[in-house]
Design an enzyme around this catalytic site. Structure first.
Site: not given
Ligand code: PMM
Length: 260
Positions: A203, A238
């Site tokens: 991020k 994640r």
């Molecule tokens: N971040 C993204 C999308 N979904 N879900 C959870 N539970 N926690 C997160 O930090 C999160 C998420 C956005 O990140 P990406 O674009 O790398 O998927």
């Protein structure tokens, strides 16, 4: 938890098919690499991202969820729409990863009826507006209190406590200081009594701290942040890079919890 984003560039059938195939292969590779859960999402939640219609989101994720579930992969569906979650659960997903923490009024009852798990994430505002100028008096306490209130709502709807995880939502309506405070205060979040999920992977807070970094250059930074979060009591991370995530998690576990 490995991340599979199904956000195809082309809406032609060919493009969709390729995107589905690539997403399925990616999910299987992550499972082989040791991911316990594969998180499938069809709507970008990046800052400023536009919303995607329900039908398009379902079209993107359901074939991927079904193909992975058929191969015994545990799948979470990354959506804030109850309709999308319902389609994904019917296709074999076992967890709903909701970045709005039950913002859709139909979500809690749906998860309860399906006997699924839920990840409740904190976000200030919506993806379109969240990074404008986020303000908190005490970011850790406010995020924790919000998540506890939503977890209680989930329990009230009949989702068992052990099926609920909380996630402070790194990058969702947070500036660098807010993100660092949340990463540093995992024990305060874990004290709420629900397993904590941490999603710091790649991020942009990293570039605010360290300057421009490619996605791959962000992975070691991710590993450090997640290792500290695990040391503070986080239960799930994640990640985009499952191999590095698993190595850092196992190393952290071996050092601070005496198991590998
Ligand atoms: N971040 C993204 C999308 N979904 N879900 C959870 N539970 N926690 C997160 O930090 C999160 C998420 C956005 O990140 P990406 O674009 O790398 O998927």
């Amino acid at each position: 938890m490995g991340i599979v984003n199904v956000t195809p560039d082309s809406f032609s059938d060919g493009g969709r098919f390729l995107a589905h195939d690539a997403a399925i292969a990616h999910g299987l590779a992550m499972t082989e690499a040791g991911a316990d859960l594969v998180d499938v999402g069809g709507e970008s939640t990046r800052p400023g991202a536009a919303e995607v219609g329900t039908d398009i989101e379902i079209d993107r994720v359901v074939p991927v969820v079904r193909a992975l579930a058929e191969r015994e992969v545990l799948v979470s569906i990354d959506t804030s729409k109850a309709e999308v979650a319902a389609a994904a659960l019917a296709a074999g997903a076992v967890v709903v990863n909701d970045v709005t923490a039950l913002g859709d009024p139909g979500m809690a009852d749906l998860v309860a009826a399906a006997g699924a798990g839920v990840i409740l994430m904190h976000m200030l505002g919506s993806p379109r507006t969240m990074q404008a100028d986020p303000h908190y008096v005490d970011v850790v306490a406010e995020v924790r209190d919000f998540l506890v209130a939503r977890a209680e709502r989930a329990e009230g709807a009949g989702i068992p406590r052990e099926a609920i995880c909380i996630d402070p939502g790194i990058g969702f309506g947070k500036n660098l200081d807010h993100n660092l405070a949340l990463l540093a205060n995992v024990p305060a979040l874990a004290a709420a009594g629900y397993p904590v999920v941490m999603g710091a992977s790649r991020k942009s807070w990293m570039t605010h701290l360290l300057g421009d970094l490619s996605p791959e250059e962000r992975d070691p930074v991710t590993a450090v942040a997640h290792a500290l979060a695990i040391a503070g009591g986080a239960s799930m991370i994640r990640v985009h890079d499952v191999v590095m995530g698993l190595r850092s998690a196992r190393t952290t576990d071996a050092i601070v919890r005496s198991f590998a």
